[in-house]
Write an enzyme that holds these catalytic residues in place. Structure first.
Site, PDB file in Angstrom:
ATOM      1  CB  CYS A  25      30.234  33.127  63.129  1.00 28.93           C
ATOM      2  SG  CYS A  25      30.970  31.802  62.187  1.00 28.93           S
ATOM      3  CG  ASP A  55      33.314  48.399  38.064  1.00 26.48           C
ATOM      4  OD1 ASP A  55      33.154  47.792  39.144  1.00 26.48           O
ATOM      5  OD2 ASP A  55      34.427  48.516  37.519  1.00 26.48           O
TER       6      ASP A  55
END
Ligand code: BEZ
Length: 221
Positions: free
Chosen positions: A46, A138
């Site tokens: 990570c 959108d």
């Protein structure tokens, strides 16, 4: 089944982050967005991934993409770990250039289908997998990728995919295997030849196939 499907509106969730509380759609504004999760703060893969994402933050900005990360740790942990991430990126004096969502109650991880049943914490609870969601202006989901905790992602590929998504959102083209920006693209199958010639002034070339079908149509944008 939890999760969001391609073309669906991405949930307008509220969450605490390292930049304060956000409402996701407000956070995105009119921009594209990328939400990427990781299993746990203070873990090796990570750290390499978030450092790489930090190094590439100008590339995301150039493409008008707002970045946000997520794991099931607290804001406090995220803030502390961010310093390690930036030190790993050799930029110890700079802040992490994107916020991290604190999903310590796992509400979002469940909602978005992000938990990895094979990777658990010391209490036996599943960790977040390595998900990538790309959201369009959108607010609809344009792409999702799901990697297990044990495999780090390739952020060059994520940028390549965003280039393809942004191009194909504008033009009636699709990008072929291993495509990179600047290379030839393919005319989408639903576009008739007559329209393709007017839409693509650089010309359309068709590759002959044994079937005789003329479906491999290339153009240059
Ligand atoms: C890692 O980031 O290194 C990691 C996290 C959870 C499971 C496996 C690897």
């Amino acid at each position: 089944m939890p999760g969001v499907l391609l073309g669906e509106e991405f949930p307008n969730f509220e969450a605490d982050t390292t930049s304060g509380r956000i409402k996701f759609h407000d956070f995105l504004g009119d921009s594209w967005g990328i939400l990427f999760s990781h299993p746990k703060d203070f873990t090796p893969v990570c750290t390499t991934e978030l450092a790489r994402a930090a190094k590439l933050s100008d590339e995301f900005k150039k493409r008008g993409v707002k970045m946000i990360a997520l794991s099931i740790d607290s804001v406090e942990d995220h803030n502390s770990w961010s310093k390690d991430v930036m030190a790993y990126a050799n930029e110890a004096d700079s802040p992490l250039p994107y916020p991290i969502i604190a999903d310590d109650k796992r509400e979002l991880s469940v909602l978005l289908g992000m938990l990895d049943p094979d990777e658990r914490n010391k209490d036996g609870l599943p960790l977040t997998a390595r998900c990538v969601f790309v959201i369009g202006p959108d607010k609809k989901l344009k792409l999702s990728i799901l990697y297990p905790a044990t495999t780090g992602r390739n952020f060059d590929e994520i940028l390549r995919v965003i280039d393809s998504l942004q191009l194909t959102a504008q033009k009636k083209v699709a990008t072929p295997v291993d495509w990179k920006p600047g290379e030839k693209v393919m005319v989408i199958p639903s576009l008739p030849d007559s329209e393709a010639t007017t839409l693509f002034p650089n010309g359309v070339t068709t590759k002959e196939m044994p079937s005789g079908k003329k479906y491999l149509r290339y153009t240059k944008i």
